[in-house]
Design a protein around this motif. Structure first.
Motif, short mmCIF file in Angstrom:
data_model
loop_
_atom_site.label_atom_id
_atom_site.label_comp_id
_atom_site.label_asym_id
_atom_site.label_seq_id
_atom_site.Cartn_x
_atom_site.Cartn_y
_atom_site.Cartn_z
N HIS A 163 -12.09 -6.84 -2.44
CA HIS A 163 -11.06 -7.80 -1.70
C HIS A 163 -10.76 -6.87 -0.35
N ASP A 164 -10.64 -7.44 0.73
CA ASP A 164 -9.88 -6.75 1.81
C ASP A 164 -8.41 -7.48 2.03
N PHE A 165 -7.43 -6.35 1.85
CA PHE A 165 -6.12 -6.60 1.87
C PHE A 165 -5.45 -6.37 3.26
N ILE A 166 -4.35 -7.17 3.61
CA ILE A 166 -3.49 -6.81 4.75
C ILE A 166 -2.18 -7.24 4.31
N TRP A 167 -1.18 -6.39 4.40
CA TRP A 167 0.30 -6.58 4.13
C TRP A 167 0.79 -7.47 5.08
N LEU A 168 1.64 -8.22 4.59
CA LEU A 168 2.43 -9.29 5.58
C LEU A 168 3.87 -8.84 5.30
N MET A 169 4.67 -8.91 6.24
CA MET A 169 6.18 -8.45 6.48
C MET A 169 6.67 -9.20 7.39
N GLY A 170 7.92 -9.52 7.29
CA GLY A 170 8.90 -9.91 8.44
C GLY A 170 9.50 -8.96 9.22
N GLU A 171 9.74 -9.15 10.53
CA GLU A 171 10.22 -8.12 11.40
C GLU A 171 11.61 -7.45 10.66
N ASP A 172 12.38 -8.24 9.99
CA ASP A 172 13.49 -8.01 9.36
C ASP A 172 13.23 -6.72 8.46
N ASN A 173 12.05 -6.97 7.63
CA ASN A 173 11.77 -5.66 6.82
C ASN A 173 11.01 -4.48 7.38
N LEU A 174 10.71 -4.75 8.59
CA LEU A 174 10.62 -3.57 9.45
C LEU A 174 11.52 -2.83 9.83
N VAL A 175 12.63 -3.30 10.04
CA VAL A 175 13.97 -2.75 10.21
C VAL A 175 14.27 -1.73 9.25
N SER A 176 13.85 -1.91 7.74
CA SER A 176 14.30 -0.93 6.83
C SER A 176 13.18 -0.53 6.11
N PHE A 177 12.17 -0.57 6.71
CA PHE A 177 10.79 -0.04 6.23
C PHE A 177 10.84 1.64 5.99
N SER A 178 11.55 2.16 6.74
CA SER A 178 11.66 3.79 6.45
C SER A 178 12.34 4.01 5.14
N ARG A 179 13.18 3.07 4.44
CA ARG A 179 13.81 3.45 3.41
C ARG A 179 12.81 3.06 2.09
N TRP A 180 11.70 2.46 2.44
CA TRP A 180 10.80 2.08 1.43
C TRP A 180 10.15 3.37 0.77
N LYS A 181 9.88 3.49 -0.44
CA LYS A 181 9.20 4.81 -1.21
C LYS A 181 7.79 4.73 -0.50
N GLY A 182 7.46 5.92 0.03
CA GLY A 182 6.11 6.22 0.54
C GLY A 182 5.86 5.26 1.61
N TRP A 183 6.73 4.83 2.60
CA TRP A 183 6.39 3.94 3.53
C TRP A 183 5.18 4.51 4.32
N ARG A 184 5.15 5.81 4.78
CA ARG A 184 3.93 6.16 5.61
C ARG A 184 2.52 6.09 4.80
N ARG A 185 2.54 6.27 3.18
CA ARG A 185 1.40 6.15 2.69
C ARG A 185 1.06 4.80 2.66
N ILE A 186 2.00 3.66 2.35
CA ILE A 186 1.78 2.45 2.68
C ILE A 186 0.91 2.14 4.04
N ALA A 187 1.44 2.58 4.95
CA ALA A 187 0.84 2.30 6.59
C ALA A 187 -0.48 3.15 6.44
N ARG A 188 -0.80 4.11 5.65
CA ARG A 188 -2.08 4.60 6.08
C ARG A 188 -3.02 3.94 4.79
N SER A 189 -2.42 2.96 4.00
CA SER A 189 -3.57 2.56 2.87
C SER A 189 -3.84 1.27 3.18
N ILE A 190 -3.11 0.56 4.02
CA ILE A 190 -3.32 -0.81 4.19
C ILE A 190 -3.24 -1.19 5.66
N PRO A 191 -3.75 -2.26 6.33
CA PRO A 191 -3.26 -2.80 7.75
C PRO A 191 -1.94 -3.61 7.37
N ILE A 192 -1.21 -3.68 8.46
CA ILE A 192 0.31 -4.54 8.31
C ILE A 192 0.32 -5.62 9.38
#
Length: 204
Positions: free
Chosen positions: A97-126
């Motif tokens: 499968h090809d996966f893309i992560w869906l997130m609301g703009e409100d979650n983008l506001v807190s994205f830097s608090r997510w564990k490994g957020w840069r690793r998430i961005a490097r592993s999957i389109p958002i």
């Protein structure tokens, strides 16, 4: 298959979740959207009005109906609580499968608090779903200092499987004002509607 992943508490699932999922299917050329019902959101664990997992899962199944939306308990099955860990295991389990992560703009506001957020961005389109009132806040968050260079034009959204990572796209849909917080406030006994619904996790 081209799969959109929408994680959340779904406390409860509502028409807004369904609307953005169906709009994302059209905008991104998806086969399905998988709703990843969280067994416990580390950023919301102090919430006193969080319904049991079985109730939230049942509400998601009811809201998904017969749409191309698959309600998944995979985080509960895998024992993952953080998105970065869930994605790593999903991508190993479903290499076809090809996966893309869906997130609301409100979650983008807190994205830097997510564990490994840069690793998430490097592993999957958002795909970031715009939400009224969050544009200014999203542009000002620390994570945007790193992320803004990786945004792609919305008219290229259906080409996401060819993008070099990190890659993000901002999608704007007709807003649905439904809020889980307001639904809970309007109907404090909402959980009773789902207590007798079957909540056996599906295959995913």
């Amino acid at each position: 298959m081209r799969i959109g992943l929408l994680g959340g508490s779904f406390n409860p699932a509502h028409s807004g979740h369904r609307a953005i999922s169906l709009a994302a299917i059209a905008a991104l050329g998806l086969d399905e959207v998988w709703w990843l019902v969280s067994p416990g959101n580390p950023l919301k664990d102090q919430a006193t009005d969080m319904a049991p997992f079985a109730v939230r899962f049942a509400s998601a199944r009811a809201m998904a109906g017969h749409a191309p939306i698959r309600v998944s308990a995979i985080e509960q099955r895998l024992g993952t609580r953080y998105t970065v860990d869930t994605l790593a295991k999903l991508q190993l389990l479903y290499r076809q499968h090809d996966f893309i992560w869906l997130m609301g703009e409100d979650n983008l506001v807190s994205f830097s608090r997510w564990k490994g957020w840069r690793r998430i961005a490097r592993s999957i389109p958002i795909a970031v779903i715009a939400r009224p009132g969050y544009d200014s806040a999203a542009r000002a968050v620390p994570a945007m200092g790193w992320l803004r260079r990786f945004f792609r034009p919305a008219h290229q959204a259906k080409n996401w499987t060819t993008w070099r990572l990190p890659a993000l796209v901002l999608l704007r849909f007709r807003p649905d004002p439904t809020s889980a917080t307001r639904l809970r406030a309007a109907d404090p006994g909402w959980q009773r509607r789902y207590l007798r619904r079957p909540a056996d996790p599906p295959a995913t």
